[in-house]
Design a protein around this motif. Structure first.
Motif, PDB file in Angstrom:
ATOM      1  N   ARG A 163      43.312 -27.968  89.844  1.00 32.93           N
ATOM      2  CA  ARG A 163      43.859 -29.515  89.903  1.00 32.93           C
ATOM      3  C   ARG A 163      42.604 -30.493  89.877  1.00 32.93           C
ATOM      4  NH1 ARG A 163      48.820 -31.484  90.573  1.00 32.93           N
ATOM      5  NH2 ARG A 163      49.646 -29.638  91.125  1.00 32.93           N
ATOM      6  N   TYR A 164      42.519 -31.304  88.798  1.00 36.40           N
ATOM      7  CA  TYR A 164      41.449 -32.146  88.899  1.00 36.40           C
ATOM      8  C   TYR A 164      41.694 -33.678  88.581  1.00 36.40           C
ATOM      9  CZ  TYR A 164      39.198 -27.697  87.701  1.00 36.40           C
ATOM     10  OH  TYR A 164      38.831 -26.412  87.676  1.00 36.40           O
ATOM     11  N   ARG A 165      40.732 -34.628  88.908  1.00 35.14           N
ATOM     12  CA  ARG A 165      41.062 -35.849  88.870  1.00 35.14           C
ATOM     13  C   ARG A 165      40.914 -36.690  87.562  1.00 35.14           C
ATOM     14  NH1 ARG A 165      38.467 -38.487  94.094  1.00 35.14           N
ATOM     15  NH2 ARG A 165      39.780 -40.071  93.751  1.00 35.14           N
ATOM     16  N   GLU A 166      39.900 -35.814  86.913  1.00 34.13           N
ATOM     17  CA  GLU A 166      39.721 -36.060  85.405  1.00 34.13           C
ATOM     18  C   GLU A 166      39.794 -34.833  84.575  1.00 34.13           C
ATOM     19  OE1 GLU A 166      36.281 -38.527  82.960  1.00 34.13           O
ATOM     20  OE2 GLU A 166      35.629 -36.550  84.204  1.00 34.13           O
ATOM     21  N   PHE A 167      40.404 -34.831  83.556  1.00 36.57           N
ATOM     22  CA  PHE A 167      40.634 -33.427  82.672  1.00 36.57           C
ATOM     23  C   PHE A 167      41.238 -33.876  81.441  1.00 36.57           C
ATOM     24  CE2 PHE A 167      44.409 -34.540  85.306  1.00 36.57           C
ATOM     25  CZ  PHE A 167      45.581 -34.026  84.448  1.00 36.57           C
ATOM     26  N   TYR A 168      41.097 -32.800  80.482  1.00 36.92           N
ATOM     27  CA  TYR A 168      41.505 -32.861  79.269  1.00 36.92           C
ATOM     28  C   TYR A 168      42.900 -32.534  79.004  1.00 36.92           C
ATOM     29  CZ  TYR A 168      37.017 -34.582  76.828  1.00 36.92           C
ATOM     30  OH  TYR A 168      36.118 -35.446  76.490  1.00 36.92           O
ATOM     31  N   GLN A 169      43.567 -33.429  78.131  1.00 37.68           N
ATOM     32  CA  GLN A 169      44.745 -32.683  77.696  1.00 37.68           C
ATOM     33  C   GLN A 169      44.656 -32.644  76.215  1.00 37.68           C
ATOM     34  OE1 GLN A 169      48.129 -35.395  79.204  1.00 37.68           O
ATOM     35  NE2 GLN A 169      48.325 -34.232  80.764  1.00 37.68           N
ATOM     36  N   CYS A 170      45.503 -31.769  75.498  1.00 34.06           N
ATOM     37  CA  CYS A 170      45.493 -31.361  74.074  1.00 34.06           C
ATOM     38  C   CYS A 170      47.050 -31.580  73.567  1.00 34.06           C
ATOM     39  CB  CYS A 170      44.789 -30.039  73.820  1.00 34.06           C
ATOM     40  SG  CYS A 170      43.242 -29.893  74.606  1.00 34.06           S
ATOM     41  N   ASP A 171      47.276 -32.787  73.104  1.00 32.29           N
ATOM     42  CA  ASP A 171      48.829 -33.175  72.954  1.00 32.29           C
ATOM     43  C   ASP A 171      49.028 -32.827  71.435  1.00 32.29           C
ATOM     44  OD1 ASP A 171      48.916 -33.497  75.400  1.00 32.29           O
ATOM     45  OD2 ASP A 171      49.854 -35.374  75.403  1.00 32.29           O
ATOM     46  N   ALA A 172      50.147 -32.484  71.156  1.00 27.89           N
ATOM     47  CA  ALA A 172      51.025 -32.606  69.976  1.00 27.89           C
ATOM     48  C   ALA A 172      52.265 -33.067  70.040  1.00 27.89           C
ATOM     49  CB  ALA A 172      51.005 -31.033  69.150  1.00 27.89           C
ATOM     50  N   ASP A 173      52.638 -34.433  69.316  1.00 26.24           N
ATOM     51  CA  ASP A 173      53.828 -34.881  69.195  1.00 26.24           C
ATOM     52  C   ASP A 173      54.574 -35.281  67.802  1.00 26.24           C
ATOM     53  OD1 ASP A 173      54.554 -36.077  72.698  1.00 26.24           O
ATOM     54  OD2 ASP A 173      52.652 -35.554  72.097  1.00 26.24           O
ATOM     55  N   VAL A 174      55.769 -35.321  67.877  1.00 28.29           N
ATOM     56  CA  VAL A 174      56.456 -35.814  66.744  1.00 28.29           C
ATOM     57  C   VAL A 174      57.429 -37.026  66.832  1.00 28.29           C
ATOM     58  CG1 VAL A 174      57.973 -35.039  64.757  1.00 28.29           C
ATOM     59  CG2 VAL A 174      56.365 -33.422  65.960  1.00 28.29           C
ATOM     60  N   VAL A 175      57.407 -38.186  66.426  1.00 28.05           N
ATOM     61  CA  VAL A 175      58.279 -39.037  66.498  1.00 28.05           C
ATOM     62  C   VAL A 175      58.896 -39.444  65.526  1.00 28.05           C
ATOM     63  CG1 VAL A 175      57.040 -40.023  68.674  1.00 28.05           C
ATOM     64  CG2 VAL A 175      56.632 -40.893  66.476  1.00 28.05           C
ATOM     65  N   GLY A 176      60.265 -39.740  65.578  1.00 29.17           N
ATOM     66  CA  GLY A 176      60.893 -40.287  64.257  1.00 29.17           C
ATOM     67  C   GLY A 176      62.119 -39.180  63.896  1.00 29.17           C
ATOM     68  N   SER A 177      62.161 -38.315  64.770  1.00 24.92           N
ATOM     69  CA  SER A 177      63.479 -37.167  64.364  1.00 24.92           C
ATOM     70  C   SER A 177      63.809 -36.510  65.486  1.00 24.92           C
ATOM     71  CB  SER A 177      62.736 -36.230  63.243  1.00 24.92           C
ATOM     72  OG  SER A 177      63.751 -35.273  63.064  1.00 24.92           O
ATOM     73  N   ASP A 178      65.141 -36.340  65.468  1.00 24.85           N
ATOM     74  CA  ASP A 178      65.919 -35.551  66.630  1.00 24.85           C
ATOM     75  C   ASP A 178      66.080 -34.043  66.178  1.00 24.85           C
ATOM     76  OD1 ASP A 178      67.923 -35.898  64.909  1.00 24.85           O
ATOM     77  OD2 ASP A 178      69.025 -37.092  66.059  1.00 24.85           O
ATOM     78  N   SER A 179      65.460 -33.670  65.095  1.00 27.00           N
ATOM     79  CA  SER A 179      65.677 -32.247  64.687  1.00 27.00           C
ATOM     80  C   SER A 179      65.227 -31.240  65.469  1.00 27.00           C
ATOM     81  CB  SER A 179      65.088 -32.041  63.340  1.00 27.00           C
ATOM     82  OG  SER A 179      65.114 -30.917  62.963  1.00 27.00           O
ATOM     83  N   LEU A 180      65.771 -30.169  65.824  1.00 23.82           N
ATOM     84  CA  LEU A 180      65.485 -29.268  66.662  1.00 23.82           C
ATOM     85  C   LEU A 180      64.294 -28.328  65.983  1.00 23.82           C
ATOM     86  CD1 LEU A 180      68.720 -28.268  68.501  1.00 23.82           C
ATOM     87  CD2 LEU A 180      67.043 -29.618  69.512  1.00 23.82           C
ATOM     88  N   VAL A 181      64.106 -28.522  64.836  1.00 24.15           N
ATOM     89  CA  VAL A 181      63.170 -27.813  64.170  1.00 24.15           C
ATOM     90  C   VAL A 181      61.901 -27.796  64.996  1.00 24.15           C
ATOM     91  CG1 VAL A 181      61.581 -27.742  62.044  1.00 24.15           C
ATOM     92  CG2 VAL A 181      64.548 -27.831  61.807  1.00 24.15           C
ATOM     93  N   TYR A 182      61.570 -29.035  65.301  1.00 22.36           N
ATOM     94  CA  TYR A 182      60.341 -29.382  65.905  1.00 22.36           C
ATOM     95  C   TYR A 182      60.197 -28.663  67.383  1.00 22.36           C
ATOM     96  CZ  TYR A 182      59.765 -32.852  62.473  1.00 22.36           C
ATOM     97  OH  TYR A 182      59.498 -33.403  61.161  1.00 22.36           O
ATOM     98  N   GLU A 183      61.419 -28.407  68.179  1.00 23.19           N
ATOM     99  CA  GLU A 183      61.360 -27.654  69.240  1.00 23.19           C
ATOM    100  C   GLU A 183      60.913 -26.349  68.919  1.00 23.19           C
ATOM    101  OE1 GLU A 183      63.810 -31.086  70.946  1.00 23.19           O
ATOM    102  OE2 GLU A 183      63.202 -30.376  69.228  1.00 23.19           O
ATOM    103  N   ILE A 184      61.554 -25.711  68.126  1.00 21.62           N
ATOM    104  CA  ILE A 184      61.237 -24.320  67.516  1.00 21.62           C
ATOM    105  C   ILE A 184      59.862 -24.289  67.117  1.00 21.62           C
ATOM    106  CG2 ILE A 184      61.608 -22.587  65.629  1.00 21.62           C
ATOM    107  CD1 ILE A 184      64.568 -24.041  65.433  1.00 21.62           C
ATOM    108  N   GLU A 185      59.079 -25.172  66.408  1.00 25.31           N
ATOM    109  CA  GLU A 185      57.787 -25.036  66.012  1.00 25.31           C
ATOM    110  C   GLU A 185      56.818 -25.092  67.047  1.00 25.31           C
ATOM    111  OE1 GLU A 185      57.755 -26.491  61.263  1.00 25.31           O
ATOM    112  OE2 GLU A 185      57.060 -27.903  62.701  1.00 25.31           O
ATOM    113  N   LEU A 186      57.219 -26.195  67.999  1.00 29.77           N
ATOM    114  CA  LEU A 186      56.200 -26.324  69.396  1.00 29.77           C
ATOM    115  C   LEU A 186      56.299 -25.008  70.232  1.00 29.77           C
ATOM    116  CD1 LEU A 186      57.431 -29.945  70.095  1.00 29.77           C
ATOM    117  CD2 LEU A 186      55.189 -29.065  69.108  1.00 29.77           C
TER     118      LEU A 186
END
Length: 444
Positions: A129-152
């Motif tokens: 647990r650090y006070r400065e750390f990196y995150q590596c994010d992937a997000d999709v906006v503009g669709s409520d398709s569950l296809v994206y949950e499966i891909e993630l």
């Protein structure tokens, strides 16, 4: 007197060997993001306080690093936190939502982005647990398709498998299920304190969760109804069947079970490399903005907490004025992944190699030929360097050994005369004489 140099607690310097390992993690994650069609963006380290506050829940808001006001503003009020108009970003998701709203006319929906940048939290530093750390994010906006949950889920599995982590679990739940539980217990208005409490099950145990629920004003009748959920057992399908029965009178809860059942069924049909996909009803993830599927990944047999997380958020962009834009995303905790891989000795030797070849320097004439060959190697994408001076052979070889340079090339007077080179494999200790073309073939 000069001050003794130090870094701020909870932050770190990274030496070249560590950076090589970190870049190996970043490159592996980025490779999978790109394969799934995600595009890179960046956002500023600072956001307005108004952008960040109120998006992470009570506990999250307390961990936001606010930037002290300057000049006359500092004199106006002793409560600096109320005056702070800027803050360091707490995560990448809320800034991303702000980014989408501001740039909505410049992007194509569904918009798939990845982002690898540091974040800051005013937390108590401890292992993992650090006070400065990196995150590596992937997000999709503009669709409520569950296809994206499966891909993630597939991306979690692919990245961590490619990094060589031998045993890990992807825990999955749905905030609609948690809302349904609160409703069935007659505590609809207390969904947030309930989720905050049960999310701590792994840390404080069942008794601790019950005590916190009581402290947060949850009725004994509601706690009694929630109690059996702490002991759900069986396969994912069996546990979901029990939840379906428990939530049969809750429309939102039933919807959550249906969504989760679909995702798990489709992931199972596609298959996973190494991950164990586990429905965990007590998984809540304390961030207020989640509204659907939620994920958390743990490296089994390593005591470090979650190494990845994420979930669906339907209302986040509406906080900035853009309604009806659903999103879902995941985040890899690169620093914790690093700690896991270091503990299990998972970094390949190839990840640590920077310079591949070092030319020994025997003098001015030899140096000129080495510089010429070095240019040709670099032109072919082979990292190399020429030792800067004709120092003693022992010193030059020690430099190559300390730097873990795998090949050393020696061009002395005899090699200059014959148009040959002598090269040494530093790992095996073998030494051969060849021409330059043969050397290039060996290095490739």
């Amino acid at each position: 007197m000069s001050n003794k140099p130090s870094v701020v607690k909870g932050t770190r310097d990274f030496l070249p060997d560590v950076m090589a390992k970190r870049n190996y993690i970043f490159d592996t994650i980025k490779s999978s993001f790109v394969k799934y069609g995600f595009l890179p963006i960046e956002t500023p380290a600072m956001e307005t306080t108004q952008t960040l506050m109120g998006k992470y829940g009570e506990e999250g808001d307390r961990l936001i690093f606010k930037i002290m006001p300057r000049g006359d503003k500092l004199k106006q009020d002793k409560d600096i936190s109320k005056l702070a108009e800027e803050a360091l970003r707490y995560d990448l998701t809320v800034p991303f939502a702000r980014f989408v709203v501001q740039n909505q006319n410049e992007i194509t929906f569904p918009f798939k982005r990845y982002q690898i940048q540091p974040v800051w939290r005013a937390d108590k530093p401890q292992k993992g647990r650090y006070r400065e750390f990196y995150q590596c994010d992937a997000d999709v906006v503009g669709s409520d398709s569950l296809v994206y949950e499966i891909e993630l889920v597939q991306i979690f599995d692919e990245v961590l498998s490619n990094l060589g982590i031998p045993d890990f679990s992807i825990k999955i739940n749905n905030r609609k299920i948690l809302s349904g539980i609160a409703g069935v217990c007659g505590e609809e208005e207390n969904i947030i304190p309930i989720t905050i409490a049960i999310d701590k099950l792994d840390k404080i145990g069942k008794d601790g969760v019950i005590k916190e629920l009581e402290q947060r004003g949850i009725s004994s009748n509601a706690i009694e109804k929630i109690d059996p959920l702490f002991a759900l057992s069986g396969s994912n399908e069996e546990k979901l069947k029990q939840m379906a029965d428990f939530l049969s009178d809750s429309e939102i809860g039933t919807k959550g079970v249906e969504e989760l059942s679909y995702v798990i069924e489709e992931v199972n049909a596609l298959g996973l490399s190494k991950a164990k996909l586990e429905f965990e009803v007590t998984l809540a993830r304390g961030l207020n903005y989640y509204t659907g599927a939620i994920f958390e990944v743990t490296a089994n047999n390593v005591k470090i907490g979650s190494i990845c997380g994420g979930g669906r958020y339907d209302d986040l962009t509406s906080l900035f004025g853009l309604k009806g834009v659903s999103g879902v995303g995941i985040s890899f905790g690169a620093d914790r992944i690093y700690d896991v891989m270091n503990e299990l000795d998972l970094f390949p030797k190839s990840a640590l190699v920077g310079t591949k070849v070092m030319f020994v320097n025997f003098g001015e004439a030899e140096q000129k030929q080495c510089m010429k060959y070095a240019k040709e190697l670099r032109d072919q994408g082979i990292p190399c360097e020429v030792y800067p001076s004709a120092a003693k052979m022992k010193k030059q070889m020690k430099y190559a050994d300390d730097r873990k340079i795998p090949f050393v090339v020696m061009i002395g007077s005899e090699e200059l005369k014959n148009g040959t080179i002598t090269y040494k494999n530093m790992e095996s200790g073998t030494q051969e004489t060849a021409n330059f073309i043969q050397l290039v073939s060996e290095l490739k």
